[in-house]
Write a protein that holds these residues in place. Structure first.
Motif, PDB file in Angstrom:
ATOM      1  N   GLY A 338       0.805  -1.219   0.000  1.00 35.42           N
ATOM      2  CA  GLY A 338       0.000   0.000   0.000  1.00 35.42           C
ATOM      3  C   GLY A 338       0.836   1.265   0.000  1.00 35.42           C
ATOM      4  O   GLY A 338       0.526   2.231  -0.707  1.00 35.42           O
ATOM      5  N   LEU A 339       1.934   1.286   0.776  1.00 34.02           N
ATOM      6  CA  LEU A 339       2.783   2.475   0.825  1.00 34.02           C
ATOM      7  C   LEU A 339       3.450   2.732  -0.526  1.00 34.02           C
ATOM      8  O   LEU A 339       3.554   3.879  -0.982  1.00 34.02           O
ATOM      9  N   VAL A 340       3.913   1.668  -1.156  1.00 30.06           N
ATOM     10  CA  VAL A 340       4.515   1.831  -2.496  1.00 30.06           C
ATOM     11  C   VAL A 340       3.468   2.331  -3.489  1.00 30.06           C
ATOM     12  O   VAL A 340       3.733   3.208  -4.312  1.00 30.06           O
ATOM     13  N   GLY A 341       2.237   1.790  -3.402  1.00 35.79           N
ATOM     14  CA  GLY A 341       1.172   2.257  -4.296  1.00 35.79           C
ATOM     15  C   GLY A 341       0.839   3.722  -4.090  1.00 35.79           C
ATOM     16  O   GLY A 341       0.620   4.465  -5.050  1.00 35.79           O
ATOM     17  N   LEU A 342       0.820   4.174  -2.824  1.00 33.87           N
ATOM     18  CA  LEU A 342       0.569   5.588  -2.548  1.00 33.87           C
ATOM     19  C   LEU A 342       1.668   6.479  -3.114  1.00 33.87           C
ATOM     20  O   LEU A 342       1.406   7.563  -3.633  1.00 33.87           O
ATOM     21  N   ALA A 343       2.915   6.011  -3.010  1.00 37.71           N
ATOM     22  CA  ALA A 343       4.018   6.785  -3.581  1.00 37.71           C
ATOM     23  C   ALA A 343       3.868   6.911  -5.100  1.00 37.71           C
ATOM     24  O   ALA A 343       4.109   7.973  -5.682  1.00 37.71           O
ATOM     25  N   CYS A 371      10.364  10.336  -6.845  1.00 35.05           N
ATOM     26  CA  CYS A 371       9.605   9.105  -6.587  1.00 35.05           C
ATOM     27  C   CYS A 371      10.493   7.875  -6.731  1.00 35.05           C
ATOM     28  O   CYS A 371      10.428   6.945  -5.906  1.00 35.05           O
ATOM     29  N   VAL A 372      11.326   7.838  -7.763  1.00 31.74           N
ATOM     30  CA  VAL A 372      12.220   6.699  -7.958  1.00 31.74           C
ATOM     31  C   VAL A 372      13.228   6.615  -6.814  1.00 31.74           C
ATOM     32  O   VAL A 372      13.522   5.525  -6.294  1.00 31.74           O
ATOM     33  N   ALA A 373      13.771   7.769  -6.387  1.00 33.53           N
ATOM     34  CA  ALA A 373      14.733   7.763  -5.276  1.00 33.53           C
ATOM     35  C   ALA A 373      14.079   7.260  -3.984  1.00 33.53           C
ATOM     36  O   ALA A 373      14.655   6.439  -3.257  1.00 33.53           O
ATOM     37  N   LEU A 374      12.879   7.770  -3.690  1.00 32.43           N
ATOM     38  CA  LEU A 374      12.177   7.333  -2.479  1.00 32.43           C
ATOM     39  C   LEU A 374      11.908   5.833  -2.505  1.00 32.43           C
ATOM     40  O   LEU A 374      12.172   5.112  -1.529  1.00 32.43           O
ATOM     41  N   TYR A 378      13.375   2.816  -0.079  1.00 35.73           N
ATOM     42  CA  TYR A 378      12.404   2.031   0.697  1.00 35.73           C
ATOM     43  C   TYR A 378      12.456   0.550   0.323  1.00 35.73           C
ATOM     44  O   TYR A 378      12.453  -0.328   1.197  1.00 35.73           O
ATOM     45  N   LEU A 379      12.547   0.261  -0.972  1.00 33.88           N
ATOM     46  CA  LEU A 379      12.517  -1.132  -1.412  1.00 33.88           C
ATOM     47  C   LEU A 379      13.806  -1.863  -1.071  1.00 33.88           C
ATOM     48  O   LEU A 379      13.814  -3.101  -0.963  1.00 33.88           O
ATOM     49  N   ALA A 380      14.905  -1.118  -0.913  1.00 33.64           N
ATOM     50  CA  ALA A 380      16.143  -1.772  -0.481  1.00 33.64           C
ATOM     51  C   ALA A 380      15.960  -2.404   0.886  1.00 33.64           C
ATOM     52  O   ALA A 380      16.503  -3.483   1.182  1.00 33.64           O
ATOM     53  N   GLY A 381      15.165  -1.722   1.746  1.00 33.36           N
ATOM     54  CA  GLY A 381      14.881  -2.312   3.055  1.00 33.36           C
ATOM     55  C   GLY A 381      13.825  -3.393   2.992  1.00 33.36           C
ATOM     56  O   GLY A 381      13.933  -4.428   3.675  1.00 33.36           O
ATOM     57  N   VAL A 382      12.815  -3.184   2.189  1.00 31.23           N
ATOM     58  CA  VAL A 382      11.735  -4.181   2.100  1.00 31.23           C
ATOM     59  C   VAL A 382      12.241  -5.492   1.528  1.00 31.23           C
ATOM     60  O   VAL A 382      11.886  -6.579   2.015  1.00 31.23           O
ATOM     61  N   LEU A 383      13.111  -5.431   0.517  1.00 32.37           N
ATOM     62  CA  LEU A 383      13.602  -6.634  -0.159  1.00 32.37           C
ATOM     63  C   LEU A 383      14.911  -7.145   0.428  1.00 32.37           C
ATOM     64  O   LEU A 383      15.518  -8.067  -0.127  1.00 32.37           O
TER      65      LEU A 383
END
Length: 444
Positions: A338-343, A371-374, A378-383
């Motif tokens: 959901g957070l990625v979708g909101l971004a 948006c790509v930087a954010l 974020y995805l570096a931590g999620v994955l």
């Protein structure tokens, strides 16, 4: 496929549907801002001059006609001759009409909005062929002719920028305000010296017209032969009306176009007769051509186009997460989806707000970059991997680059979009071609 995986797919589907709510709100905001912009542009046009339509010139000859009719007296039964006088006007179209114009554009600002105005420098010339006895086949002696005048229709006379002078058969005459005829509504007219209506004559005319307007300039081809040539510094012309130019050249520095028509194509003689005799002026008022100076794809239209691809962006990103889950055995929580979708959704709000202050390409680049930087961080931590986060960020950057190409292409957007979707589907199919979906839920 196990039950948990099916539930996860259902949750992802629900999240995608919920994310449509902010996207619809942003889409409505685009429409509201566009309507506000259009209102400001209309207000600027009201304060300066609106779109211009040039009609004419027409040669108008007012007359009074005496009609004699024998009648019988009701009481005495005596016959007597009654005379009545009718007033009317004769209209003559030019045998040849030429217009050579150069148009310079400029921008006027009000707040954050800009309107495009133009200044058209036109040289207009041609001639009339006045027939003998004004072409009247009835008893010519019953007519008494009043002074003729030349009438030119200009839709917004506030845009006239020069002192109009008519060169008529070697004589310079002054124009007066108002078209002086109901057929042309607003405009100017020039009273003419006495004409040789008995024998007929050729009447040459010429005048220079500097005209300011907004949005578009159109010309009504009244001549038996009409030749119009326009050039401008505007590189995005949209040719409008009933007739397209016979030749045109468009480049990054402007355009030039040439129109040529005749009575055979326009049938203006019949249209004028319908307008005068039957008061049906629809054909007379609709046969025009010209050029529009409106940006064909402005920032609001591009932003609206971009939002139409938002669902595809979100679905592709979520599909990438899902592939990581099933291929790399990583768990991604629905909240993280959901957070990625909101971004991804807020990218369009950033794009809308930035494009009102910056050129669209710059606004798009800034919104996409942040948006790509954010999402990359974020995805570096999620994955659980900086490399995986970087791969996702690079993939999103490529998608944004492809989307910008779609927005910039006026004629090939559908083709490029179709190829993009097909290519992405082919990539997913190739990555999962050896995946045993039934084995995903079984213990190792």
């Amino acid at each position: 496929m196990n039950r948990n995986l099916a539930i996860k797919l259902g949750v992802i589907g629900v999240l995608i549907m919920l994310l449509m709510i902010p996207l619809l709100l942003i889409g409505g905001m685009v429409s509201d801002r566009q309507a506000l912009r259009d209102g400001v542009l209309a207000d600027i046009a009201r304060s300066s001059s609106a779109a211009q339509a040039l009609t004419g010139p027409l040669l108008v000859v007012p007359y009074r006609k005496t009609v004699r009719e024998w009648k019988t007296h009701e009481k005495t039964a005596e016959r007597y001759l009654e005379e009545r006088e009718y007033r009317g006007r004769l209209y003559f179209l030019p045998e040849r009409f030429e217009l050579n114009g150069h148009i310079a554009t400029e921008q006027r600002s009000r707040g954050i909005y800009q309107a495009r105005l133009y200044h058209s420098d036109n040289q207009i010339s041609g001639h009339f062929q006045l027939p003998a006895q004004y072409g009247i086949s009835e008893d010519y002696a019953d007519y008494r002719f009043e002074p003729a005048f030349l009438s030119v229709g200009i839709s917004d006379i506030r845009g006239i920028e020069n002192d109009l002078k008519l060169r008529f058969n070697g004589t310079e005459l002054a124009f007066a305000a108002g078209s002086a005829d109901r057929l042309l509504s607003s405009g100017v007219h020039a009273p003419l010296p006495a004409l040789d209506g008995v024998n007929g004559q050729r009447l040459d005319f010429a005048f220079d017209l500097k005209l300011q307007g907004t949005a578009q300039l159109s010309v009504t081809p009244l001549g038996r032969e009409t030749l119009v040539q326009l050039s401008s510094d505007w590189p995005h012309p949209s040719f409008i009306g009933e007739f397209l130019p016979v030749t045109r050249e468009v480049s990054a520095t402007g355009f030039s176009a040439r129109w040529q028509t005749s009575f055979f194509a326009t049938n203006f003689a019949e249209a004028l007769d319908d307008c005068v005799s039957r008061d049906d002026c629809r054909a007379f008022n609709s046969r025009e051509f010209g050029v529009s100076f409106v940006d064909p794809v402005d920032q609001y239209l591009k932003t609206d186009r971009a939002i139409k691809y938002a669902l595809l962006f979100i679905a592709l990103t979520f599909a990438g997460f899902f592939l990581f889950e099933v291929l790399k055995r990583l768990a991604v929580h629905p909240v993280q989806y959901g957070l990625v979708g909101l971004a991804l959704a807020l990218f369009y709000l950033l794009l809308l707000s930035l494009s009102e202050h910056l050129p669209f390409a710059t606004a798009y680049g800034v919104a996409a970059s942040v948006c790509v930087a954010l999402l990359g961080v974020y995805l570096a931590g999620v994955l659980h991997s900086a490399v995986r986060g970087g791969v996702f960020a690079a993939s999103l950057a490529a998608l944004y680059a492809l989307l910008y190409g779609l927005l910039s292409a006026e004629d090939y957007a559908l083709l490029m979009g179709s190829l993009l979707v097909f290519g992405l589907l082919a990539g997913v199919m190739l990555l999962t071609r050896k995946l045993d979906w039934y084995a995903l839920g079984k213990p190792a």
